[in-house]
Design an enzyme around this catalytic site. Sequence first.
Site: not given
Ligand code: UD1
Length: 422
Positions: A22-23, A122, A306, A398
């Site tokens: 999915k991701n 997030r 995850d 999902r």
């Molecule tokens: C992706 C995955 C999700 C997985 C996560 C961590 C997808 C669609 N989803 O989510 O399944 O659980 O990676 O492996 O691929 N953060 C910030 N600022 C930002 C972006 C992120 O502070 O602009 C922080 C988040 O709050 C979190 C950390 O970075 O604490 C990691 O998040 P991130 O890797 O961005 O998660 P996703 O990409 O949303």
Amino acid sequence: MDKFVIEGNGPLNGEIAASGAKNAALPILCAALLSDAPLTVTNVPDLWDVGTTGKLLGQMGVSVSRPDAHTRVLDARGITTCVAPYELVRTMRASILVLGPLVAARGEAHVSLPGGCAIGARPVNLHLMGLEAMGAEIKLEGGFVHAKAKKLKGARIVFDTVTVTGTENLMMAAVLAEGETVLENAAREPEVVDLARCLRAMGAKLSGEGTTTIHVQGVAKLHAAEHRVLPDRIETGTYLAAAAATRGRVLIRDTDPGLLDAVLVKLQQAGAIIRTGTDFIELDMQGQRPKAVNIHTMAHPGFPTDMQAQMMAMNCVAEGTGTIRETIFENRFMHANELLRLGADIRVEGNTAIITGKERLQAAPIMATDLRASASLVIAALAADGETLIDRIYHMDRGYEGIEQKFRALGAQIKRVEKLLP
Ligand code: UD1
């Protein structure tokens, strides 16, 4: 609202095939926005988030065809709007992945902010910071991110936190930018690598994916391409954890053991005999109760957040005490309260959960709170005495393709009902 009724009935046993990830599929489908030529994506998992991404792209004017359940052919030539509306974004945070490609290819994007999320704040500040560094003008107004740029320019971007979709968004934006972009402290997840491979097949010039530094040399345009999505390591890990919790033996085909190193190590520590080949993983508990394991979630190649909830469910029926420390997301222990309702012994202290295994859990009505939490509840229900009713399983739809069919193929008694049984 659909619910699962699950009868805990002993060890899982059998063989199933993993679906596409999915991701990886979500960013790859969004990458179609970068090109005026068709992108054919195969091994796409047939699940809700993919459907939502199809709708999101479709309402922008992208033609999305589905020659079979696992193939999508996308053509963004006729795009009419660069808006990602709240109704779609609120159901899937990954919608933010249209931001980078839209600004890069169409010069503008209007993407609703995802809003509250069950597993923590997030934020998307790093996605925005990167686009600004590449010359985009960003405004937050009316709950939307409005981004504009005549032509993005290459930049050196240092992430202060490792972000998966942030890395993907900026990698896609950089592909059509003028000059070179360097992404430092980039995410190394296999799904980032898969997206890079797809972009390369489309004509992008980039290197370093899978390491913490990614170099992207912008090109003027991309061309038609075909890409096969890599196997879903989290889906694979979920079925392995379920087999471990139920003292079973399962073989997962069409997967890649190299994607699951950190998870396989923990399952071995739990007492599983693991056999792997290039495209399969077999786990055998030899009828034994798992041993509790300690887990500390980390960005790849560390233990994936995850898979945290599923391993907590295994620890609930394991021998001994295990701790799980969640370092990626705050508030990602909501499944713990539901597991307590099944009789589990869990103490949560800040970002750490301390779990002491019980020989058996007891069935009770419970509720899914997010995608991976729902997987942990299914695992716990399979290891509980009696009939467990799990509400709000749309979370599971999902991200897991054919979940009840796959569990049934392993001998689980699981059925979907639409309302409460009398
Ligand atoms: C992706 C995955 C999700 C997985 C996560 C961590 C997808 C669609 N989803 O989510 O399944 O659980 O990676 O492996 O691929 N953060 C910030 N600022 C930002 C972006 C992120 O502070 O602009 C922080 C988040 O709050 C979190 C950390 O970075 O604490 C990691 O998040 P991130 O890797 O961005 O998660 P996703 O990409 O949303």
